[in-house]
Design an enzyme around this catalytic site. Structure first.
Site, short mmCIF file in Angstrom:
data_model
loop_
_atom_site.label_atom_id
_atom_site.label_comp_id
_atom_site.label_asym_id
_atom_site.label_seq_id
_atom_site.Cartn_x
_atom_site.Cartn_y
_atom_site.Cartn_z
N ASP A 38 2.18 -31.21 17.71
CA ASP A 38 2.47 -29.99 18.60
C ASP A 38 3.49 -29.13 18.05
O ASP A 38 4.48 -29.43 18.02
CB ASP A 38 2.50 -30.27 20.06
N TYR A 92 5.70 -25.07 18.42
CA TYR A 92 6.49 -24.70 19.43
C TYR A 92 6.57 -22.99 18.86
O TYR A 92 7.99 -22.77 18.60
CB TYR A 92 7.89 -25.36 19.66
N HIS A 137 7.93 -17.63 24.27
CA HIS A 137 7.85 -18.95 25.15
C HIS A 137 9.09 -19.78 24.93
O HIS A 137 9.97 -20.13 25.76
CB HIS A 137 6.75 -20.08 24.63
N ARG A 192 19.23 -22.76 28.79
CA ARG A 192 20.53 -22.96 28.04
C ARG A 192 21.37 -21.58 28.22
O ARG A 192 22.02 -21.43 29.40
CB ARG A 192 20.39 -23.21 26.56
N GLU A 226 -2.53 -23.07 24.76
CA GLU A 226 -2.36 -23.26 23.49
C GLU A 226 -3.65 -23.31 22.76
O GLU A 226 -4.76 -23.45 23.45
CB GLU A 226 -1.72 -24.87 23.21
N GLN A 265 10.26 -34.41 31.79
CA GLN A 265 10.72 -34.01 30.32
C GLN A 265 12.18 -33.77 30.41
O GLN A 265 12.79 -33.95 29.35
CB GLN A 265 9.83 -32.80 30.32
N TYR A 278 14.24 -35.94 27.40
CA TYR A 278 13.73 -35.04 25.96
C TYR A 278 14.95 -35.27 25.05
O TYR A 278 14.66 -34.93 23.88
CB TYR A 278 13.20 -33.72 26.18
N THR A 332 2.97 -23.63 23.26
CA THR A 332 2.74 -22.60 24.43
C THR A 332 2.51 -21.18 24.09
O THR A 332 3.62 -20.68 23.24
CB THR A 332 3.67 -22.67 25.55
#
Ligand code: MN
Length: 422
Positions: free
Chosen positions: A132, A134, A139, A148, A207, A246, A250, A355
């Site tokens: 997968d 990113y 996104h 963040r 996706e 998550q 993560y 995404t």
């Protein structure tokens, strides 16, 4: 241009207006009926064309297809024949189904065509490996801003590397499969210790995934130019995500149990060939990428995407409208990056885009972004609100490309959420 992509083609099969499956599409899938065990088919209008019947009755002669190639529960062996062979079959099917073609008589047409109401779609491939990415800047920026710092939303590597992780192939399921809410460890920042419970922040991720039709040896790499020959087609992909699991798990190695409990795909593999007329330029890449990620030509695809949410016993409402063309990193770059270190690929690997969010709030491809981590609840037609997905909710993803009166669609990518198991 491939003859099969001619917008002027018409079929002797009736194709309703707005259908995802005109003669210019001809996506491959695996279906079964009350009487047939799983075999390969092609979609046109409201029908599935039985490829075993066509093959066994000599309609596909001269293509050099092995006996029994379509009489299988997966398309893996067919795709292993390579992109050129898959193209030849699609071109031949296009010819057979054209309104000017009378090779199939009335009886043959009646046997070969099965109404979609009478079939159950199965997994099109046995997924070998799943990765997968990113690759949507919007996104990554949204997630970075929420968790963040809005001023430094993208991590320093993001515009240099098509960031990705290795996912789980065993839990990829076909549209229509119900999913139990996952359970796991959860710890919100204000809690001292984790608790074990059902996820309270279950999300979807909109996706698109590509499927490979070739394999490489360990140590070999695929260039951005050669990548087209290894990508046979695409499916819609819902990367179900438990945000609370998550958030706790993560760091430092990335997603694990928050993602691997299930992913849902649409059942029809829409070929890259059918999508050729819908190629567009992607976003400009600044700073310049390293040479192994450079590419020529149009590598993005203009595919309109939407996500609908349907509460139990209520109507659905569209919560997101996005487009595959927004992807910052294209599929050629993803495959080139994935193999640049010598990682070997296999037939029927699946590579999801990440995404797909667009620039406007209505185009965000996850509940996390749409509700901005719970700050903006979504209104449902039954009067309830959603921050994340409730038990009993069904999520439906749809996608299509449209130009010159031709609409190349994917069908539904649908999954209902059941309560967690005890
Ligand atoms: Mn994802």
């Amino acid at each position: 241009m491939l003859k099969s992509n001619d917008p002027g083609l018409k079929s002797w099969v009736h194709v309703p207006k707005g259908s995802d499956f005109p003669i210019q599409n001809l996506p491959f899938g695996i279906f079964k009926t009350k009487y047939l065990s799983p075999v390969a088919g092609v979609a046109i209008g409201d029908y599935v064309v039985d490829l075993v019947y066509l093959h066994e009755n000599s309609y596909l002669d001269g293509l050099g297809l092995p006996a029994g190639i379509f009489n299988q529960k997966y398309l893996n062996d067919f795709f292993a024949l390579g992109k050129k062979k898959v193209r030849d079959v699609r071109e031949r099917l296009s010819e057979l189904l054209r309104d000017s073609n009378d090779e199939m008589n009335k009886a043959a047409r009646e046997i070969a065509l099965i109404h979609m109401d009478e079939v159950q779609m199965m997994m099109p491939v046995k997924v070998q490996n799943y990765s997968d990415f990113y690759s949507s800047e919007e996104h990554a920026t949204n997630v970075g801003s929420m968790f963040r710092d809005p001023k430094n939303a993208l991590l320093p590597n993001w515009k240099h590397i098509p960031v990705g992780y290795h996912g789980r192939a065993s839990s990829i399921v076909v549209s229509g499969t119900a999913i139990h809410r996952p359970k796991g460890q959860i710890k919100s920042p204000d809690q001292e210790l984790p608790t074990f419970s059902a996820s309270k922040k279950l999300d979807f991720e909109l996706e698109v995934a590509f499927i490979t039709c070739g394999e490489t040896k360990l140590g070999e790499s695929i260039s951005t130019k050669a990548a087209d020959d290894f990508i046979v087609g695409f499916v819609l992909f819902n990367d179900w995500s438990a945000r609370d699991i998550q958030q706790w798990e993560y760091v430092p190695l990335g997603p694990f149990l928050a993602k691997n409990f299930a992913s849902t795909i649409s059942p029809w593999v829409v070929t890259m060939d059918a999508l050729e007329p819908f190629r567009v330029e992607g976003p400009q890449q600044v700073p310049q990428v390293l040479p192994y990620l450079a590419f020529e030509g149009k590598k993005n695809f203009d595919i309109v995407l939407e996500v609908a949410l349907k509460p139990e016993g209520s109507e659905e409402t569209v919560v997101c409208r996005s487009n595959f063309k927004y992807m910052y990193w294209n599929v050629n770059q993803q495959l080139a990056h994935h193999t640049v270190n010598g990682c070997n690929i296999q037939v029927a690997d699946m590579y999801a885009s990440g995404t797909i969010s667009g620039p406007s709030p209505g185009s965000y491809g996850s509940m996390l972004e749409l509700s901005w981590n719970g700050q903006k609840p979504l209104q449902m037609p039954d009067g309830t609100e959603r921050i994340f997905i409730n038990d009993g909710d069904t999520v439906v993803m749809r996608g299509h490309a449209e130009r010159d009166g031709v609409r190349i669609g994917f069908g539904n990518c649908k999954g209902k959420i059941l309560p967690a198991t005890h």
